[in-house]
Structure formats: structure tokens, C-alpha cells
Design a protein around this motif. Sequence first.
Motif, PDB file in Angstrom:
ATOM      1  N   VAL A  92       0.873  -1.168   0.000  1.00 46.62           N
ATOM      2  CA  VAL A  92       0.000   0.000   0.000  1.00 46.62           C
ATOM      3  C   VAL A  92       0.911   1.218   0.000  1.00 46.62           C
ATOM      4  CG1 VAL A  92      -1.876   1.233   1.140  1.00 46.62           C
ATOM      5  CG2 VAL A  92      -1.732  -1.275   1.317  1.00 46.62           C
ATOM      6  N   LEU A  93       0.705   2.116  -0.960  1.00 41.60           N
ATOM      7  CA  LEU A  93       1.558   3.277  -1.139  1.00 41.60           C
ATOM      8  C   LEU A  93       0.764   4.557  -0.920  1.00 41.60           C
ATOM      9  CD1 LEU A  93       3.199   2.142  -4.502  1.00 41.60           C
ATOM     10  CD2 LEU A  93       4.066   1.718  -2.186  1.00 41.60           C
ATOM     11  N   ALA A  94       1.452   5.583  -0.467  1.00 38.28           N
ATOM     12  CA  ALA A  94       0.876   6.928  -0.379  1.00 38.28           C
ATOM     13  C   ALA A  94       1.707   7.847  -1.254  1.00 38.28           C
ATOM     14  CB  ALA A  94       0.872   7.419   1.062  1.00 38.28           C
ATOM     15  N   ILE A  95       1.028   8.628  -2.102  1.00 36.42           N
ATOM     16  CA  ILE A  95       1.711   9.559  -3.002  1.00 36.42           C
ATOM     17  C   ILE A  95       1.239  10.975  -2.694  1.00 36.42           C
ATOM     18  CG2 ILE A  95       2.115  10.212  -5.399  1.00 36.42           C
ATOM     19  CD1 ILE A  95       1.517   7.339  -6.197  1.00 36.42           C
ATOM     20  N   SER A  96       2.186  11.830  -2.336  1.00 29.95           N
ATOM     21  CA  SER A  96       1.862  13.241  -2.085  1.00 29.95           C
ATOM     22  C   SER A  96       3.111  14.075  -2.291  1.00 29.95           C
ATOM     23  CB  SER A  96       1.326  13.443  -0.660  1.00 29.95           C
ATOM     24  OG  SER A  96       2.285  13.058   0.305  1.00 29.95           O
ATOM     25  N   ASP A  97       2.913  15.280  -2.826  1.00 29.98           N
ATOM     26  CA  ASP A  97       4.008  16.221  -3.046  1.00 29.98           C
ATOM     27  C   ASP A  97       5.156  15.592  -3.836  1.00 29.98           C
ATOM     28  OD1 ASP A  97       2.639  18.187  -1.577  1.00 29.98           O
ATOM     29  OD2 ASP A  97       3.436  17.391   0.310  1.00 29.98           O
ATOM     30  N   GLY A  98       4.808  14.768  -4.814  1.00 34.92           N
ATOM     31  CA  GLY A  98       5.804  14.161  -5.668  1.00 34.92           C
ATOM     32  C   GLY A  98       6.565  13.008  -5.050  1.00 34.92           C
ATOM     33  N   GLU A  99       6.196  12.592  -3.837  1.00 34.30           N
ATOM     34  CA  GLU A  99       6.890  11.510  -3.138  1.00 34.30           C
ATOM     35  C   GLU A  99       6.002  10.279  -3.028  1.00 34.30           C
ATOM     36  OE1 GLU A  99       8.742  10.474   1.305  1.00 34.30           O
ATOM     37  OE2 GLU A  99       7.798  12.409   0.908  1.00 34.30           O
ATOM     38  N   THR A 100       6.577   9.129  -3.308  1.00 30.75           N
ATOM     39  CA  THR A 100       5.872   7.852  -3.151  1.00 30.75           C
ATOM     40  C   THR A 100       6.496   7.086  -1.999  1.00 30.75           C
ATOM     41  OG1 THR A 100       5.394   7.731  -5.525  1.00 30.75           O
ATOM     42  CG2 THR A 100       5.224   5.688  -4.269  1.00 30.75           C
ATOM     43  N   ARG A 101       5.661   6.701  -1.025  1.00 34.27           N
ATOM     44  CA  ARG A 101       6.196   5.958   0.120  1.00 34.27           C
ATOM     45  C   ARG A 101       5.289   4.788   0.463  1.00 34.27           C
ATOM     46  NH1 ARG A 101       3.561   8.059   4.822  1.00 34.27           N
ATOM     47  NH2 ARG A 101       2.235   9.857   4.270  1.00 34.27           N
ATOM     48  N   GLU A 102       5.897   3.739   0.968  1.00 35.55           N
ATOM     49  CA  GLU A 102       5.164   2.548   1.381  1.00 35.55           C
ATOM     50  C   GLU A 102       4.625   2.750   2.783  1.00 35.55           C
ATOM     51  OE1 GLU A 102       6.688  -1.709   2.841  1.00 35.55           O
ATOM     52  OE2 GLU A 102       7.046  -1.368   0.700  1.00 35.55           O
ATOM     53  N   ILE A 103       3.329   2.434   2.966  1.00 38.15           N
ATOM     54  CA  ILE A 103       2.736   2.572   4.299  1.00 38.15           C
ATOM     55  C   ILE A 103       2.331   1.240   4.895  1.00 38.15           C
ATOM     56  CG2 ILE A 103       1.978   4.942   3.899  1.00 38.15           C
ATOM     57  CD1 ILE A 103      -0.855   3.871   3.445  1.00 38.15           C
ATOM     58  N   ALA A 104       2.294   0.181   4.086  1.00 32.76           N
ATOM     59  CA  ALA A 104       1.931  -1.138   4.615  1.00 32.76           C
ATOM     60  C   ALA A 104       2.152  -2.196   3.549  1.00 32.76           C
ATOM     61  CB  ALA A 104       0.474  -1.169   5.079  1.00 32.76           C
ATOM     62  N   VAL A 105       2.258  -3.436   3.994  1.00 29.68           N
ATOM     63  CA  VAL A 105       2.188  -4.602   3.124  1.00 29.68           C
ATOM     64  C   VAL A 105       1.120  -5.510   3.718  1.00 29.68           C
ATOM     65  CG1 VAL A 105       3.385  -6.600   2.169  1.00 29.68           C
ATOM     66  CG2 VAL A 105       4.618  -4.433   2.454  1.00 29.68           C
ATOM     67  N   LEU A 106       0.073  -5.778   2.956  1.00 26.73           N
ATOM     68  CA  LEU A 106      -1.039  -6.580   3.471  1.00 26.73           C
ATOM     69  C   LEU A 106      -0.842  -8.038   3.078  1.00 26.73           C
ATOM     70  CD1 LEU A 106      -4.141  -4.274   2.907  1.00 26.73           C
ATOM     71  CD2 LEU A 106      -2.612  -4.441   4.866  1.00 26.73           C
ATOM     72  N   GLY A 107      -0.104  -8.759   3.928  1.00 29.29           N
ATOM     73  CA  GLY A 107       0.156 -10.168   3.655  1.00 29.29           C
ATOM     74  C   GLY A 107       1.314 -10.340   2.704  1.00 29.29           C
ATOM     75  N   SER A 108       1.600 -11.595   2.367  1.00 26.39           N
ATOM     76  CA  SER A 108       2.726 -11.901   1.489  1.00 26.39           C
ATOM     77  C   SER A 108       2.382 -13.129   0.662  1.00 26.39           C
ATOM     78  CB  SER A 108       3.991 -12.170   2.303  1.00 26.39           C
ATOM     79  OG  SER A 108       5.057 -12.533   1.466  1.00 26.39           O
ATOM     80  N   LEU A 109       2.365 -12.956  -0.656  1.00 28.83           N
ATOM     81  CA  LEU A 109       2.032 -14.054  -1.568  1.00 28.83           C
ATOM     82  C   LEU A 109       2.941 -13.994  -2.781  1.00 28.83           C
ATOM     83  CD1 LEU A 109      -1.865 -14.243  -1.908  1.00 28.83           C
ATOM     84  CD2 LEU A 109      -0.361 -15.955  -0.941  1.00 28.83           C
ATOM     85  N   PRO A 110       3.236 -15.142  -3.375  1.00 28.54           N
ATOM     86  CA  PRO A 110       3.830 -15.093  -4.709  1.00 28.54           C
ATOM     87  C   PRO A 110       2.783 -14.608  -5.713  1.00 28.54           C
ATOM     88  CG  PRO A 110       3.267 -17.349  -4.123  1.00 28.54           C
ATOM     89  CD  PRO A 110       3.037 -16.517  -2.902  1.00 28.54           C
ATOM     90  N   GLN A 111       3.216 -14.245  -6.906  1.00 31.67           N
ATOM     91  CA  GLN A 111       2.282 -13.791  -7.936  1.00 31.67           C
ATOM     92  C   GLN A 111       1.304 -14.911  -8.254  1.00 31.67           C
ATOM     93  OE1 GLN A 111       1.418 -14.255 -11.347  1.00 31.67           O
ATOM     94  NE2 GLN A 111       0.089 -12.472 -11.124  1.00 31.67           N
ATOM     95  N   THR A 112       0.018 -14.606  -8.187  1.00 34.15           N
ATOM     96  CA  THR A 112      -1.006 -15.630  -8.333  1.00 34.15           C
ATOM     97  C   THR A 112      -2.111 -15.173  -9.271  1.00 34.15           C
ATOM     98  OG1 THR A 112      -2.002 -14.790  -6.297  1.00 34.15           O
ATOM     99  CG2 THR A 112      -0.612 -16.728  -6.093  1.00 34.15           C
TER     100      THR A 112
END
Length: 375
Positions: A92-112
Motif C-alpha cells: 500500500v503506497l501513499a503519493i503526495s508532493d511528488g513523493e511515493t512511500r510505502e505505508i503497509a504490506v497486506l500479507g505476502s504471496l507469490p504472484q497468483t
Amino acid sequence: MARRLRWSLPLLMSASLLVACSSEDEPDSTPRYTQPSDAGTEETPSTGTTSAAPDAKPRVVRTVATDLAAPWGLAFLPDGTAIVTERDTRRVLAISDGETREIAVLGSLPQTGEAGLLGVAVSPDFASDRLLFFYLTTEDDNRIVRATFDGTSLGQPEPILTGIPRGFTHDGGRLTFGPDGALYASTGETGDTALSQDRASLGGKILRIDTDGRPAAGNPDPSSPVWTLGHRNVQGLAFDADDRLWASEFGAQDFDELNLIEADANYGWPKYEGKGGSSEFTDPQVTWRTDEASPSGLAYLDGRLWMASLRGERLWSVRVEDGRASDPRSYFVGKYGRLRTVVVAPDGDLWVTTSNRDTRGTPGPKDDRILVIRP
């Protein structure tokens, strides 16, 4: 029916379901996409099988994010911050003022396949409740969860609606709040076509719930979250200026659809793909051949619906007036590759995500990206 379960982070699932040409957006055998040299260049609309726009042409005015991985959901906070989900990484990312930052990872899975972290919606009362809503896949199901966001990090997710069928394909996943305050969610039939017509199943439906996950007041069946049925795989939801709900839907081999959504209506899958002409079912208002569309995100702005297309690698614009859709026009054909999501930003521009790193595209050196398009 839906079950309420406690949140758990182990989200391992097997990609055991493989579908041939009935997947949500089967790619062309020959990729058409090439990385554009100038993302700000105005694009001439495609004429193709539809009319070219004689008036102002939409153009890309800037790129707000690069090097993303299959961005899927996008929604804006009241302060203009964009919340973005990545399907495969679960970030989950937040984008503001030209900056992209990670705010969470909801679980962990391989590409499915088409499962993963999908839609996101912002509470209409975010200023007071700070709630974000997400649609995601676990090892058992698809579900809708909510979590508080304090501006820095995401709180512990709480499941509010569980038991939505999951699959390697056709997982639906779009979330949007309506003018009525209800949360609308699209689900897929996971390749099991019988689910679409089964009122006891949450697969192949558009659901309508409150912020606690209960069936919203006014639903056709007060005990059920089901709002409409007979869908294959809806991935776009948008309300127009008259508070009518529209949905973009993947066809199988013949026709993709744009549907006007009305309570308790049946949209015909799997009996019909495209227009069936039966009084038992509701026909789409616009259809496309699947190589022109494979539609995903949908947004409404100034009298037109804007629809992102995956296999079609273009942005569609459709006039909407008095509950009727007409005059489809296509733009940026093949220029930016696969387009997944389109959302109206607070300033009136469109934010459009590419989806070239979703295992079906041909990524360019800056993909995936979020483009700002001025209609």
C-alpha cells in the motif's frame, strides 16, 4: 453466505486454476507497446471502429510515479494524498508532493494470476474515522477489510466481509463509495460460471454494504449484500452526475461491456455475452470486441465515462446523458501499454495507471507508472 472471520496474515494460496482464453485480459500474441519518448506529448485519438474526437483531445501532462509493480487500486484522501495498491507485491503506497512511500504490506504471496491486493476506497467520513477499505485475496477467499490510516502508517486490518469466492482468474476487486454512503464492491465468478446466477454465492456480483460489512439498507434482499447478479468479472465502477452507477465488465471471447447498474438486475452471464435481447436480463449499453478493450478501471468526469483498457492498450471515453451511453472514442492506442485504473483527481485531471508488469505486458524502463491526463 458471507462469514465474519478474524484477520490473519498467512495468505499463501496455490495457483491451481488455469483458464485459457477466458481470463480477464488475455494478451495479444504480439506486444504493441513501446516506451514513449515524451510522456507529455498530446496524443491523437484512434479512429478505429469509432469516431475520432473533433474537439479537445486528452493529453498526458505529467507522470506522478514510476517503477511501480502492477498498481491496481487508487483513491484520494481529502488532503489530496493518493492511496495506491499493488496487486502482486501487496504494498500500500501513499503519493503526495511528488513523493511515493510505502505505508503497509497486506500479507505476502507469490504472484497468483489475477488475485492479490486489489481495490481501495476511502471512507466518506475519513476526516473523523480515518478508515481505508481494501479488497484482497487470502488463502481461503476474497474479502473486504478496513484499517485506520494516521497519515504515516496503516493500522491492523479488520475483515468486514469474507467468503467471497477466489480464483486464479476473475476475482473482481473494485471498491467505490456511492452518493448514498454505501460501499459497492465488484466480484468475479472465478471461472465457475454457475456462481454468477447463484444468489446464495457472492461470486459474479456487485455487492452493496455498509462500513461494518452488513447489507446496506435498501438492498433487494435485506439479509444479503448482493445488489446485482449475472456478472463475469467487473473491474470498473463509477457514479455519474445523476448518481447512476456504471460498470465495465470483461467478456470471454466476443464482447466486453459497459453496463448501467440497477438494483436486482441480472446481467446475463453466462447465458449471454454482450447483448442477448431477453427481457429476463439487462443488456449492456456499449460493447467492444475483446481486443479493443478488456476493460478495468472506470471514472466519470464532465459528461463522459473514462475506461482503462488492458489488452486494448487504450483509454476509452463514452458520452453519458440521461442514463444512456454513446459515442465511444479511444485515445493513446498502444502508446503506454496496458492501462488498469483511471480515477478523477481532486484538481479535475485523470490519474491513469499502467499495468505492464502484471505478467501479461511488456514493461518499459519506467513501468509501471501513474500518468496524469488532462481531458
